[in-house]
Design an enzyme around this catalytic site. Structure first.
Site: not given
Ligand SMILES: Cc1cc2nc3c(=O)[nH]c(=O)nc-3n(C[C@H](O)[C@H](O)[C@H](O)COP(=O)(O)O)c2cc1C
Length: 484
Positions: A172, A176-177, A190, A236, A285
């Protein structure tokens, strides 16, 4: 056209006048946010800060900060053109499922072969993300932003976090910041619902340390793909290859078997201890508010590998519009063909930027039977991260969703509160601050479609006003005569 890496994409942006270099020295503490915020609000270009105080590396921000640049990231003319391509593939697949015929399937499949092959990531033995193994460098070497005055610290804002499911081996990449605590540790933000968190839970149940590799700066299709709401188990890297029309390039990390984007500017390798957590946030945020501090796992950095001359990627989030709105726009357009295929009454769907990704979804439907608007709401709430949609407004197919004023006009006039509002309890985004409990609360569906007797509306439904076509034509013809 597919880009080799982030720097290749930046060169393409610069050639089109879509990137500006800033030579003045700037502070990663707040100053870059204020500059970038002004540029993002004005719909401006990508910004390459060449001198960032306290770091050797230049910083790029807003590289995906417009619909045009987002499309360019996939080498596409527009997001709609890319969506049409996806729609074509899905329609063809469905046709095969409806009635497979070898005679037509083979010749029709041939032109689709390159797209299918682009799904297979290419393994690279000597990746550029490993030009330098920088054992002595830590987070302090990076130009990490402190974005907003009330933030709990400095944050990596555009990291592609690469993990592996310990049960299935599935990989995956999720964005996630990460809050930097010191040179070697950072928060791993996450959310509970995300794939990285699910894998982490599995490591915790096994009582094992979790290897994690974080890529900073990659080909933009990979960076976008890490934000896309793919079902768990779909990698991805495969999706990114499909989007850019050429396989994504990946390479094994040096300390684990996790595969990372081979052309990343930096790769941060480390581990997350399932027994450890630490306060993360607050952070200015996506919603435009500070998300509340909470306990999150901790990433321990063990090694940075990088290019010889890397560019550090960043973004800021906050009250829309920001760069993330254009990533959300890509998701809205690119995932619509699939939603339409699974729920064929959907004519169009939009997520206004003020709703910040999924907080507001407007959808138009071709309604054929009573209760169909509710069926569509429940369909959407059941589709992956659409479960977060706090407000779903359903209108009839003739409504142009690009015209929010029209959507509002229909919704304000077509709704009987007792009959047409649906309150549904369910999961909410971890960022939501309005629900009494974190991650759980009420979502609202608004059925603003036309109602008939089959939905208990016995007194007729009026037509919307429209002028007689002959009169429209006559007035147009005579317009000059009126002297207006
Ligand atoms: C700039 C940006 C920052 C993000 N930061 C977070 C974060 O800190 N934590 C989180 O869970 N999702 C965050 N997201 C959303 C996830 O990237 C998004 O839900 C993604 O589909 C998660 O991937 P996964 O389903 O493979 O876990 C962010 C998205 C963007 C565009």
């Amino acid at each position: 056209m597919a880009y080799d890496d982030l720097q290749d994409f930046l060169a393409a942006l610069e050639a089109r006048g879509e990137l500006r270099r800033i030579k003045a020295e700037v502070d990663p503490e707040l100053e870059i946010t204020e500059i970038a915020d002004r540029v993002m609000r004005a719909g401006g270009p990508a910004l390459l800060f060449e001198r960032v105080r306290g770091s050797r590396w230049p910083l790029v921000i807003n590289a995906m900060g417009s619909e045009a640049r987002m499309a360019l990231a996939f080498g596409a003319e527009s997001l709609d053109a890319k969506a049409a391509e996806i729609e074509g593939h899905i329609a063809w697949l469905w046709k095969q499922l409806r009635g497979f015929s070898l005679l037509s399937a083979v010749p029709e499949a041939l032109p689709r072969l390159p797209a299918a092959l682009s799904l297979l990531p290419k393994r690279v033995a000597r990746p550029i993300c490993r030009e330098v193994i920088a054992e002595d460098e830590g987070f302090d070497s990076l130009p990490v932003l402190r974005c907003w005055p009330g933030d709990g610290g400095r944050f990596l804002t555009l990291p592609v976090v690469c993990t592996r499911d310990p049960d299935t081996g599935a990989q995956n990449m999720g964005m996630y910041r990460m809050q930097v605590y010191d040179d070697r540790t950072a928060g791993m933000h996450w959310h509970l619902h995300k794939d990285g968190a699910h894998f982490f839970q599995k490591y915790r149940e096994r009582g094992e340390m979790m290897p994690v590799a974080v890529a900073l700066g990659s080909d933009p299709a990979v960076t976008y793909a890490s934000t896309a709401p793919l079902p768990e188990g779909l990698w991805e890297a495969a999706f990114a290859g499909f989007l850019r029309g050429k396989p994504a390039r990946v390479a094994k990390a040096t300390l684990s078997d996790i595969e990372v984007p081979a052309d990343a500017e930096f790769v941060l390798e480390g581990r997350v201890d399932p027994a450890e957590s630490r306060l993360e946030g607050p952070f200015g945020d996506h919603t435009g508010y500070y998300s509340l501090p909470d306990q999150y796992p901790v990433f321990h950095l063990e090694r940075i590998t990088r290019r010889k001359s890397p560019v550090y990627p960043a973004t800021i989030v906050g009250r829309p519009p920001k760069e993330d709105c254009w990533m959300a726009k890509a998701t809205e357009r690119l995932f619509l063909p699939l939603l339409k295929q699974l729920c064929p009454e959907i004519a169009d769907l939009r997520m206004p930027i003020e709703g910040v990704f999924h907080n507001c979804v407007v959808v138009s439907i071709r309604k054929r039977y009573p209760g169909q608007a509710r069926k569509v709401m429940n369909f959407l709430w059941g589709m992956g991260q659409m479960m977060y949609a706090k407000l779903i407004v359903v209108v009839d197919a003739e409504v142009d969703l690009r015209d929010l004023s029209e959507v509002a006009w229909r919704a304000f006039n077509n709704v009987d509160a007792r009959r047409d509002l649906v309150v549904s309890d369910g999961p909410l985004d971890a960022l939501d601050h309005s629900s009494p409990l974190p991650r759980y609360g009420a979502r609202l569906g608004v059925d603003a479609t036309r109602k008939g007797p089959d939905e208990g509306h016995l007194r007729g439904w009026p037509e919307a006003l429209a002028m007689d076509g002959r009169i429209v034509e006559l007035v147009s013809r005579r317009w000059a005569e009126y002297g207006l």
